[in-house]
Design a protein around this motif. Sequence first.
Motif, PDB file in Angstrom:
ATOM      1  N   THR A   1      -2.837   2.291   4.973  1.00 46.20           N
ATOM      2  CA  THR A   1      -2.398   3.778   4.668  1.00 46.20           C
ATOM      3  C   THR A   1      -2.883   4.342   5.979  1.00 46.20           C
ATOM      4  O   THR A   1      -4.386   4.303   5.901  1.00 46.20           O
TER       5      THR A   1
ATOM      6  N   LEU B   1      -5.669   6.354  -2.554  1.00 47.49           N
ATOM      7  CA  LEU B   1      -4.763   5.488  -1.680  1.00 47.49           C
ATOM      8  C   LEU B   1      -4.645   4.392  -2.778  1.00 47.49           C
ATOM      9  O   LEU B   1      -5.657   3.780  -3.347  1.00 47.49           O
ATOM     10  N   ASN B   2      -3.381   3.894  -2.687  1.00 51.62           N
ATOM     11  CA  ASN B   2      -2.891   2.849  -3.869  1.00 51.62           C
ATOM     12  C   ASN B   2      -2.804   1.789  -3.238  1.00 51.62           C
ATOM     13  O   ASN B   2      -2.365   1.478  -2.190  1.00 51.62           O
TER      14      ASN B   2
ATOM     15  N   GLN C   1       0.833  -1.092   0.026  1.00 53.68           N
ATOM     16  CA  GLN C   1      -0.045  -0.072   0.250  1.00 53.68           C
ATOM     17  C   GLN C   1       0.970   1.351   0.157  1.00 53.68           C
ATOM     18  O   GLN C   1       1.944   1.286   0.710  1.00 53.68           O
ATOM     19  N   ILE C   2       0.395   2.194  -0.982  1.00 54.26           N
ATOM     20  CA  ILE C   2       1.288   3.340  -0.953  1.00 54.26           C
ATOM     21  C   ILE C   2       0.361   4.537  -1.008  1.00 54.26           C
ATOM     22  O   ILE C   2      -0.730   4.617  -1.616  1.00 54.26           O
ATOM     23  N   PRO C   3       0.492   5.637  -0.245  1.00 54.35           N
ATOM     24  CA  PRO C   3       1.675   5.669   0.861  1.00 54.35           C
ATOM     25  C   PRO C   3       1.225   5.121   2.036  1.00 54.35           C
ATOM     26  O   PRO C   3       0.196   4.497   2.430  1.00 54.35           O
ATOM     27  N   SER C   4       2.105   5.233   2.983  1.00 51.63           N
ATOM     28  CA  SER C   4       1.999   4.540   4.360  1.00 51.63           C
ATOM     29  C   SER C   4       1.277   5.477   5.348  1.00 51.63           C
ATOM     30  O   SER C   4       0.440   5.358   5.933  1.00 51.63           O
ATOM     31  N   HIS C   5       1.342   6.956   4.931  1.00 53.80           N
ATOM     32  CA  HIS C   5       0.826   7.764   5.756  1.00 53.80           C
ATOM     33  C   HIS C   5       0.622   9.016   4.965  1.00 53.80           C
ATOM     34  O   HIS C   5       1.186   9.425   4.094  1.00 53.80           O
ATOM     35  N   GLN C   6      -0.616   9.618   4.829  1.00 53.14           N
ATOM     36  CA  GLN C   6      -0.941  10.772   4.082  1.00 53.14           C
ATOM     37  C   GLN C   6      -1.710  11.777   4.958  1.00 53.14           C
ATOM     38  O   GLN C   6      -2.593  11.578   5.584  1.00 53.14           O
TER      39      GLN C   6
END
Lengths: 116, 115
Positions: free
Chosen positions: B110, B21-22, B6-11
């Motif tokens: 994320t 969220l990817n 999962q990208i990013p881990s933090h947003q």
Amino acid sequence: AQSVTQPDARVTVSEGASLQLRCKYSYSGTPYLFWYVQYPRQGLQLLLKYYSGDPVVQGVNGFEAEFSKSNSSFHLRKASVHWSDSAVYFCVLSALTNSAGNKLTFGIGTRVLVRP
Amino acid sequence: GPKVLQIPSHQIIDMGQMVTLNCDPVSNHLYFYWYKQILGQQMEFLVNFYNGKVMEKSKLFKDQFSVERPDGSYFTLKIQPTALEDSAVYFCASSLYGGTYAEQFFGPGTRLTVL
């Protein structure tokens, strides 16, 4: 509607001691039950699952769980814990839906801390 | 074993902005899921996705939410516009099969913070 209850938010045990994590479910149909574990900064990983048959199911890393229809429970246990078992454990129910895929219902999780 | 990324881990974003969220699912999996976990609460199902379509969604999957997987790439969750109550950890999962006993493989989540 279905639900899963994990009554213990945190459990602390000493290394080498036994561990039991409690899980109660509520569901009118046939339950499909899972235990997942989440280590820090990782995704949930499947420990074991129960569909039918022998109510005691074996999982990875020495974990086992016992299903009880009369008690609506699916408790997880391990005879002797290791420090690496420190993690968050989730009891999960999978129920029939009217679509493809499955929809999981989670307990709130039990955080286990194993002391050296 | 198979891994979901999962990208990013933090947003961190401001309320009203759009966020995507990817999720990079297990390569041969066919079913995809998003779950939401608000701090201190249970993880809850948002949506499942198969064959390019949303199959089922929960009440938490508001009109501002959308999912897609264009051309077999990332499985994405888009929120537009975001609201304060969208702050949570979002977990992506995938499975090879559908059905009640299909094992789902989860990403690490994320953490979304809406200010």
